[in-house]
Design a protein around this motif. Sequence first.
Motif, short mmCIF file in Angstrom:
data_model
loop_
_atom_site.label_atom_id
_atom_site.label_comp_id
_atom_site.label_asym_id
_atom_site.label_seq_id
_atom_site.Cartn_x
_atom_site.Cartn_y
_atom_site.Cartn_z
N ASP A 73 0.83 -1.20 0.00
CA ASP A 73 0.00 0.00 0.00
C ASP A 73 0.86 1.25 0.00
O ASP A 73 0.51 2.26 -0.61
N ARG A 79 0.98 4.26 -2.73
CA ARG A 79 0.82 5.68 -2.40
C ARG A 79 1.99 6.50 -2.91
O ARG A 79 1.80 7.62 -3.39
N ARG A 125 1.51 6.77 -6.69
CA ARG A 125 0.33 7.61 -6.94
C ARG A 125 0.66 9.09 -6.73
O ARG A 125 0.35 9.93 -7.57
N ARG A 127 -3.11 -1.30 -9.77
CA ARG A 127 -4.09 -0.46 -9.07
C ARG A 127 -4.17 0.93 -9.70
O ARG A 127 -5.25 1.50 -9.86
N SER A 176 -7.33 3.02 -11.65
CA SER A 176 -7.72 4.39 -11.34
C SER A 176 -7.61 5.31 -12.55
O SER A 176 -8.08 6.45 -12.51
N ASP A 233 -7.22 17.44 0.86
CA ASP A 233 -7.68 16.06 0.95
C ASP A 233 -8.10 15.73 2.38
O ASP A 233 -9.14 15.11 2.61
N MET A 266 -11.91 14.68 3.69
CA MET A 266 -12.06 13.31 4.20
C MET A 266 -12.63 13.25 5.61
O MET A 266 -13.05 12.19 6.06
N THR A 292 -14.80 10.16 6.71
CA THR A 292 -14.39 9.24 7.79
C THR A 292 -15.45 9.17 8.88
O THR A 292 -15.73 8.10 9.42
N GLU A 317 -15.79 5.14 0.59
CA GLU A 317 -14.35 5.36 0.72
C GLU A 317 -13.58 4.64 -0.39
O GLU A 317 -12.58 5.16 -0.90
N ALA A 318 -14.05 3.47 -0.78
CA ALA A 318 -13.37 2.71 -1.83
C ALA A 318 -13.48 3.43 -3.18
O ALA A 318 -12.53 3.45 -3.96
N GLU A 378 -11.07 6.31 -3.10
CA GLU A 378 -9.69 5.82 -3.20
C GLU A 378 -9.34 5.51 -4.65
O GLU A 378 -8.21 5.75 -5.10
N GLN A 379 -10.31 4.98 -5.40
CA GLN A 379 -10.04 4.60 -6.78
C GLN A 379 -9.96 5.80 -7.72
O GLN A 379 -9.04 5.89 -8.54
#
Length: 218
Positions: A17, A21, A24, A60, A64, A139, A143, A147, A155-156, A159-160
């Motif tokens: 992960d 990040r 990304r 991933r 996206s 961000d 969020m 949250t 949230e998924a 994230e995508q």
Amino acid sequence: MPIPTGRSGVDRSLLRDDVYRRLRDAIVDGTFEPGEQLRDGDLAEWLGVSRTPVREALLRLGASGLVVAVPGRSTAVSTIDPRVVRDARDVIASMHGLAVRETAGKLSVEDVGRMREANHRFAEALRADDLAAALDADDEFHMIPVTALGNRALEAVLEQFGPLVRRAELVRFTLDGRASVERHEQLIGLLSVGDVHGAESVTFDIWHSLPADEPVDE
């Protein structure tokens, strides 16, 4: 730009992960430019990890829309297609609209305080022309209601598709940063008093102010 020379100082125990990040963020902030080829071996050496987590991260990123893979060739950073950004923006706007609709009047005092603090850091970053810090603060700001809601499906989706939209935000913050700060303050006030429709309307305006409406070749 070319992959930075030397190791980045990342520990070899880096989780997949974290690899995702790092790659990304390097695409979003322009370290890796649209059209630039990304070779998994070079990226693995840069991060100090094996090729496996890099390949997983690239898959991933492909989902996206941040990278495109050409069969038999290396992966490349995707170009910024206004139509694709527009589609992603509309989805992101809907998800954030849902989050504020469900949390208006329900956020804790601590949550509201963290939104104000994040917006303060956002404004300070804009004044310092630190767009990377501005993106991070923005961000974090958006969020907090997400949250608080705790909707994992929402949230998924963010994230995508969120990273694809963040690239367009760099342009908005350069041209219209002060307006974003003011909209944030307005949203905080509406959430605090429980104005559901007002909060949802401002959220719509925030996300649809992104510069994603340039003509696209048919």
